[in-house]
Every structure is written in C-alpha cells, then in structure tokens.
Design an enzyme around this catalytic site. Structure first.
Site, mmCIF file in Angstrom:
data_model
loop_
_atom_site.group_PDB
_atom_site.id
_atom_site.type_symbol
_atom_site.label_atom_id
_atom_site.label_comp_id
_atom_site.label_asym_id
_atom_site.label_seq_id
_atom_site.Cartn_x
_atom_site.Cartn_y
_atom_site.Cartn_z
ATOM 1 N N HIS A 134 37.555 45.025 34.536
ATOM 2 C CA HIS A 134 37.975 45.860 35.660
ATOM 3 C C HIS A 134 38.947 46.959 35.239
ATOM 4 O O HIS A 134 39.160 47.924 35.980
ATOM 5 C CB HIS A 134 38.577 44.996 36.780
ATOM 6 C CG HIS A 134 39.942 44.465 36.504
ATOM 7 N ND1 HIS A 134 40.186 43.192 36.038
ATOM 8 C CD2 HIS A 134 41.166 45.022 36.647
ATOM 9 C CE1 HIS A 134 41.478 42.992 35.918
ATOM 10 N NE2 HIS A 134 42.101 44.095 36.278
ATOM 11 N N ASP A 164 35.105 38.743 33.395
ATOM 12 C CA ASP A 164 35.908 39.958 33.523
ATOM 13 C C ASP A 164 36.463 40.383 32.159
ATOM 14 O O ASP A 164 37.569 40.883 32.059
ATOM 15 C CB ASP A 164 37.062 39.767 34.530
ATOM 16 C CG ASP A 164 37.715 41.089 34.909
ATOM 17 O OD1 ASP A 164 37.037 42.130 34.822
ATOM 18 O OD2 ASP A 164 38.907 41.087 35.274
ATOM 19 N N GLY A 235 48.690 45.965 35.392
ATOM 20 C CA GLY A 235 48.887 46.533 34.058
ATOM 21 C C GLY A 235 48.922 45.469 32.980
ATOM 22 O O GLY A 235 48.695 45.759 31.810
ATOM 23 N N ASN A 236 49.207 44.213 33.352
ATOM 24 C CA ASN A 236 49.140 43.099 32.402
ATOM 25 C C ASN A 236 47.698 42.703 32.106
ATOM 26 O O ASN A 236 47.437 41.980 31.134
ATOM 27 C CB ASN A 236 49.861 41.860 32.941
ATOM 28 C CG ASN A 236 51.338 41.841 32.602
ATOM 29 O OD1 ASN A 236 52.187 41.953 33.479
ATOM 30 N ND2 ASN A 236 51.649 41.702 31.326
ATOM 31 N N SER A 237 46.779 43.119 32.950
ATOM 32 C CA SER A 237 45.382 42.715 32.797
ATOM 33 C C SER A 237 44.867 43.058 31.405
ATOM 34 O O SER A 237 44.988 44.198 30.952
ATOM 35 C CB SER A 237 44.513 43.415 33.838
ATOM 36 O OG SER A 237 44.834 42.965 35.128
ATOM 37 N N LEU A 292 19.824 27.402 36.319
ATOM 38 C CA LEU A 292 18.882 26.478 36.946
ATOM 39 C C LEU A 292 18.236 27.048 38.203
ATOM 40 O O LEU A 292 17.180 26.572 38.635
ATOM 41 C CB LEU A 292 19.591 25.171 37.311
ATOM 42 C CG LEU A 292 20.144 24.325 36.166
ATOM 43 C CD1 LEU A 292 20.868 23.110 36.721
ATOM 44 C CD2 LEU A 292 19.037 23.901 35.222
ATOM 45 N N GLY A 293 18.896 28.032 38.809
ATOM 46 C CA GLY A 293 18.362 28.592 40.049
ATOM 47 C C GLY A 293 18.737 27.816 41.281
ATOM 48 O O GLY A 293 17.998 27.816 42.271
#
Length: 394
Positions: A134, A164, A235-237, A292-293
C-alpha cells in the site's frame, strides 16, 4: 564549689589544647587520624565508606537496546512514492447564493501530484528491499533514502496484496543488509523494536512487546501476523520489527487506529512469511498459493455430536461455482476432517496448508456429510487475488 570550678577549667584548657594539636597534626600529616583508627581497630564513626571501583573493572551493565538499534537501523530506509491523482474539477458560482444552492459545476478533470511516505528494509546486498504494497501502489516514481544519506531510484519487482508486501530493487553499492536468522521463534512477551519513518520524521525507534502471534486479520486470508504494542504510526509501514538483539523478526504493516478506539495494537508480517514472498516474487514476479474453492468456519457444537466449538475440522460455509471443491462435489455444511491424509485442526490450520499446496496437484479430502463419512479427490487451483477491505491503517 571553688574546687569543682577549677577542675572544670583545667579540663577545658587541656581539651582546647588537644583539639588545637589535632588540627595541626591533621594539617601537616593528612591521613594520620585514619591510620590511627585502623591501627586500634576503630571504625570511621559509623559513616559508610564507598569503595571506588578497581582500575580496569567493568561497570555494571545498563539496560539499553542501543546495540540492537545500531545493528538493525542501517538496513531500514525511507520510501517516498510519488503518484499522479486525477480529480474532478469544479467551477464555483461567484454569487454566494447560487454557490450555496447549486454548488459547483463539473468542468473536466485535473491532475495533481501526491506523495506517500513509508519505510523499507534492505534484505540483500544486491539491492532488494521489502516494503508494504500500500506504500507504493500506483506510484509513478519511487525514491529510497538510505541510512547514510544516499538517495536511490527504486523499481518495483512485484507485489503481493495478500500479505501487503512489495519487493523493490535499487541500484547501489555497499548496502547494509538486515540480520535475518534461519528460523525465527517469537513468544508473547518478547521485547521488540519498531524502526521506521513515521510522519516523515526519519529514523525513529519505538519499543514494545509481542502481544500475540498467529493473528489472522481476514477470515479468508491464509497469512498470520505478529501483534505488537510497539508504536506503529503512518510512515512506519514497511519498516523493521526487530528483536532485542537487532535481528529482523517482522515487517511492520498495519495498525488499528484511534478511529476504532484502539491503542497499542499494531501488526507485522513474520519474517519467515516475508522471506517466502520475497523468494517467489524474485523468481516469478508474483506469489502463487493453492486454493480449494471454499469458505469455511469452525465446526458448530451440533454438527459434531455435542463437542465444543473448537472441535477438530472445519465446516464448509460456501462453495465457489466452478472451483475445485464444487467440481469434487463438496457441499455447504460438509465437515472437512482431513486433507492429504492429515487431520485438520481448525480453519487457520487449513488455510495455511491450502495455500502451501501447488496448483494443479491432486489431494484427497475426507469429512462428514450429515454424519456420513465421505472421501473425494480434488485438483488444487491457484488462489485468486484478494482485495484488502481497507479496515486497517498502515
């Protein structure tokens, strides 16, 4: 009475003379009094004596994580992702009454530049950097600020919305690389440090503990997360979560913000999971997971003969048309008990094992339908891309 007064005056004169003599001796020969007291076995008047540390003796250790930070911080980078945002342009009425009644009139679109701030971790000497998807999503230009002040242009190698995570590549030499152990074992209560670029303040360190491990933030995601109360802000992401020795244990990813009346609840992707994503993206440009669906949940009490809700296995909640489970004849409310000959403990267990299966491979699934055992063979498909529901901040 006169005799007593004379005796007292005599004693007083000798006391004054003795004090004066002691003063002169102490002035001319310092330390004489201490030597005399030691010779005659007298203490120092009850005053505690603090011995000075012997030359060369090691000082008592101070509780600090500065060494861990010094070991880990050089591999943490700041990321600036520039993107172009298109917005609807409005022409406003000059008349206040018209503006209040009719608002603005659309007159086309306008483009503007927007910059996202984040962090990343250098994980190889040849320039691979792990960060959050992100942070760099839809970016036109990605710049990386290194610990030593150098700035490098980054290219996107690949991204995995499921975790992510994104992998960047920078062209720079003499890169400090994060310290990663072959296998990481974390326990709730372990001290961890979050290092990153919150609010563009550059290198910042916050401390906390591991609050929990194995957290699953989505009922359909196979990935689990580390929960920590180390402060993780915008901002730590993509920054580093390290242990008390400076070893990388996770990539900071999400926080539950104050909008949810939460405090001290942040999440990081375990480094073992991040390494698997990194290797697949470098090799193929994307991450492949088995599927597996079906959607499934815990086995309810009535479905398993009165056992508690934590009974082994899972109950099928939904079957995707045309998916592997549908083609194999699995139906909603079936109880799945084993896959590939191994017992299923709970939904989390099945999600991890399902994701690890290779698309195209065949596996046997066993379970109960209305209390009657069944066995089916199904062919694993590739897991479709999942979209983040946006309920968390990062």
């Amino acid at each position: 009475m006169k005799h007593a007064a004379g005796l007292l005056a005599f004693v007083a004169r000798f006391a004054v003379l003795g004090l004066a003599l002691a003063f002169v001796v102490g002035l001319l020969w310092p330390g004489t009094g201490e030597r005399l007291r030691q010779r005659f076995g007298l203490d120092a008047g009850g005053v505690a004596q603090v011995a000075a540390p012997a030359p060369g003796a090691a000082a008592a250790p101070t509780l600090s994580y500065a060494d861990a930070v010094a070991r880990a911080a050089p591999s943490v980078v700041n990321i600036y992702a520039n993107k172009t945002v298109t917005e609807q342009a409005l022409r406003m009425y000059t008349d206040p009454w018209m503006q209040q009644v009719f608002g603005g009139v659309p007159v086309g679109s306008v483009k503007r530049k927007e910059q996202s701030l984040g962090s990343g971790v250098i994980v190889s000497a040849d320039g691979y950097v792990l960060t959050n998807n992100h942070v760099i999503a839809n970016a036109d230009d990605i710049q990386v600020l290194l610990y030593d002040g150098r700035v490098a242009k980054a290219t996107l190698v690949g991204a995995d919305p499921e975790t992510d995570l994104a992998v960047l590549k920078i062209d720079a030499g003499n890169l400090p690389v994060a310290h990663i152990l072959p296998h990481t074992t974390l326990r709730p209560g372990d001290v961890v440090l979050a290092i990153g670029n919150p609010f563009g303040l550059n290198q910042t360190v916050t401390m906390g503990i591991v609050s929990a491990i194995g957290r699953q933030l989505s009922s359909s995601s196979p990935e689990d997360f580390i929960q920590t109360d180390a402060a993780i802000n915008l901002g730590n992401s993509g920054g580093a979560l390290v242990d008390a020795h400076g070893n990388l244990v996770g990539i900071n990813t999400l926080l539950i913000g104050k909008a949810a009346n939460a405090e001290g609840i942040g999440f990081a992707i375990p480094v073992d999971s991040a390494k698997k994503v990194l290797d697949q993206i470098i090799d193929t440009g994307h991450v492949v997971r088995g599927w597996l669906g079906t959607d499934y949940t815990f086995v309810p009490v009535a479905a398993n003969g009165g056992l508690p809700a934590a009974a082994r296995g899972v109950m099928v909640a939904d079957v995707y048309p045309g998916g592997p489970a549908a083609l194999a004849g699995i139906q909603p409310r079936d109880i799945l008990l084993s896959i590939g000959g191994q017992d299923i403990t709970d939904p989390s267990d099945l999600r991890k094992r399902e994701a690890a299966l290779k698309p195209g491979s065949k596996v046997e699934v066993s379970g109960l339908r209305n209390g009657v055992p069944f066995h089916v063979d199904l062919t694993i498909a590739q897991r479709p891309s999942q979209l983040d529901d946006g309920s968390l901040d990062g």
